[in-house]
Enzyme design. Structure first.
Site, PDB file in Angstrom:
ATOM      1  N   ARG A  11       0.856  -1.202   0.000  1.00  0.00           N
ATOM      2  CA  ARG A  11       0.000   0.000   0.000  1.00  0.00           C
ATOM      3  C   ARG A  11       0.894   1.255   0.000  1.00  0.00           C
ATOM      4  O   ARG A  11       0.898   2.001  -0.971  1.00  0.00           O
ATOM      5  CB  ARG A  11      -0.958  -0.040   1.207  1.00  0.00           C
ATOM      6  CG  ARG A  11      -2.110   0.960   1.166  1.00  0.00           C
ATOM      7  CD  ARG A  11      -1.750   2.339   1.657  1.00  0.00           C
ATOM      8  NE  ARG A  11      -1.170   2.333   2.993  1.00  0.00           N
ATOM      9  CZ  ARG A  11      -0.497   3.349   3.498  1.00  0.00           C
ATOM     10  NH1 ARG A  11      -0.316   4.455   2.808  1.00  0.00           N
ATOM     11  NH2 ARG A  11       0.033   3.280   4.715  1.00  0.00           N
ATOM     12  N   HIS A  15       2.833   4.194  -3.547  1.00  0.00           N
ATOM     13  CA  HIS A  15       3.177   5.605  -3.810  1.00  0.00           C
ATOM     14  C   HIS A  15       4.454   5.694  -4.657  1.00  0.00           C
ATOM     15  O   HIS A  15       4.596   6.579  -5.499  1.00  0.00           O
ATOM     16  CB  HIS A  15       3.485   6.340  -2.502  1.00  0.00           C
ATOM     17  CG  HIS A  15       2.295   6.749  -1.694  1.00  0.00           C
ATOM     18  ND1 HIS A  15       1.365   7.669  -2.125  1.00  0.00           N
ATOM     19  CD2 HIS A  15       1.907   6.399  -0.439  1.00  0.00           C
ATOM     20  CE1 HIS A  15       0.464   7.874  -1.169  1.00  0.00           C
ATOM     21  NE2 HIS A  15       0.770   7.110  -0.139  1.00  0.00           N
ATOM     22  N   HIS A 192       4.052   4.086  12.825  1.00  0.00           N
ATOM     23  CA  HIS A 192       4.386   3.939  11.398  1.00  0.00           C
ATOM     24  C   HIS A 192       5.370   5.046  11.054  1.00  0.00           C
ATOM     25  O   HIS A 192       5.045   6.226  11.207  1.00  0.00           O
ATOM     26  CB  HIS A 192       3.080   4.079  10.609  1.00  0.00           C
ATOM     27  CG  HIS A 192       3.209   4.228   9.126  1.00  0.00           C
ATOM     28  ND1 HIS A 192       2.950   3.194   8.239  1.00  0.00           N
ATOM     29  CD2 HIS A 192       3.508   5.295   8.342  1.00  0.00           C
ATOM     30  CE1 HIS A 192       3.084   3.617   6.996  1.00  0.00           C
ATOM     31  NE2 HIS A 192       3.433   4.885   7.022  1.00  0.00           N
TER      32      HIS A 192
END
Ligand SMILES: C[C@H](O)CC(=O)C(=O)O
Length: 341
Positions: A11, A15, A192
């Site tokens: 995910r 990017h 994260h």
């Protein structure tokens, strides 16, 4: 103590390649990494459910196709998905639920937890593990983050994740912010990181040391901007510090060796533009958009990052990048850059 390892390679890494992960990439990745003891594998467009668009970048496949492909190739790990209210609607979560996801992350800018209530309630009603996420958390102080995290907890989140979306944190930020949440919430806290300052592993370790029980890591650090916490290194470091992650490190290393043909094993480097973006505190997911706008308007990426930082631009405000580049071109060249592009 067991630390849960959450893997958003498929995910956040999207990017880095303009959301072009193929179904073949996903199937190969999931089959191999599923054998390694990772708790959750997250899949999707870089900005999560419902985000495929001209402005943010079109994904190669629909959310449903990406998730169903992953579902078919995961049997040990849980399948996770990221969603940001506004990009995604309830209907997009329904697609995820129908595709068999186990974990739903509902993410908001760090001072906008209010936006998540109905989505968290929906995910919980469908018996999904629901994680409330605060993004761009370098933009708020610890006390504010606690208030926002308490809202996510009250709405029904099973856990809370603080994202250092810009890779702006140094260790003392982690200890202060994650530590305050751990002390004051009744649910687990996760972290994260992005690696703009080369601190993602150190910051993730610091999060665990102050009580976080879930950390994100991506294979070879593959992720937006300077990339994320490098998963295999994180697991090794946690192991050296005596934490149990449930990950079979040697198996994970073999998986990486066997996945060399996949773009996800191209470890990102910290380019000067990533360093500047981290220092200015701009969202890592902006990297490709800023590079394109800089070339189009004949201005430097760092001047765009400076401008975005001055304007306190949030994750999801990618439209501000072109506007900033155009303004800078006008100031520098007396036009909007078109004659110089
Ligand atoms: C939409 C962002 O890419 C979510 C994320 O991974 C972060 O904020 O960091």
């Amino acid at each position: 103590m067991t630390i849960m390892i959450y893997d958003p390679t498929l995910r956040d890494g999207n990017h880095a390649i303009s959301h072009s992960l193929s179904l073949q990439d996903i199937a190969s990745y999931c089959r191999k990494v599923d054998q390694c003891g990772i708790s959750v594998i997250e899949v999707g467009h870089g900005n999560g459910l419902g985000a495929s668009s001209l402005q943010l970048g079109l994904a190669s496949h629909s959310d449903r196709a990406l998730l169903e492909c992953a579902r078919d190739n995961i049997s040990n790990a849980q399948l996770g998905v990221h969603m940001i209210p506004g990009f995604a609607k309830i209907n997009d979560i329904k697609v995820a639920v129908d595709s068999g996801v186990d974990v739903i992350r509902i993410a908001a800018h760090c001072t906008e937890a209010d936006l998540t209530k109905s989505y968290i309630e929906y995910a919980r009603k469908h018996d999904k593990t629901t994680q409330g996420v605060l993004m761009m958390t370098h933009m708020a102080d610890a006390a504010t983050l606690l208030v926002e995290a308490q809202k996510l907890q009250a709405y029904g989140s099973n856990s809370i994740v603080l994202m250092d979306s810009a890779g702006n944190y140094v260790e003392r930020d982690v200890r202060e912010k994650v530590g305050l949440l751990v002390e004051n919430l009744d649910i687990p806290v996760g972290f994260h990181a992005h690696n703009n300052l080369s601190l993602a592993v150190a910051n993730s370790l610091a999060a665990v040391e102050v009580g976080a029980t879930m950390v994100d890591g991506t294979l070879c650090g593959f992720g937006a901007g300077a990339g994320n916490t490098q998963l295999e290194v994180l697991c090794a470091v946690l192991q050296r510090h005596g934490y149990d992650t449930g990950v079979d490190l040697f198996r994970l290393c073999s998986a990486i060796d066997e996945l060399q043909d996949l773009r996800v094993t191209n470890a990102p480097t910290i380019k000067t533009s990533n360093l500047i973006s981290g220092v200015y505190g701009v969202c890592s997911g902006f990297e490709k958009h800023v590079a394109r706008a800089a070339a189009e308007f004949n201005v430097s990426p760092s001047s765009i990052y400076e401008e975005l930082s001055k304007q306190h631009v949030l994750a999801g405000q990618e439209d501000m990048i072109i506007a900033s580049a155009s303004r800078l071109a006008k100031a520098a060249h007396g036009n909007n850059g078109e004659e110089h592009a």
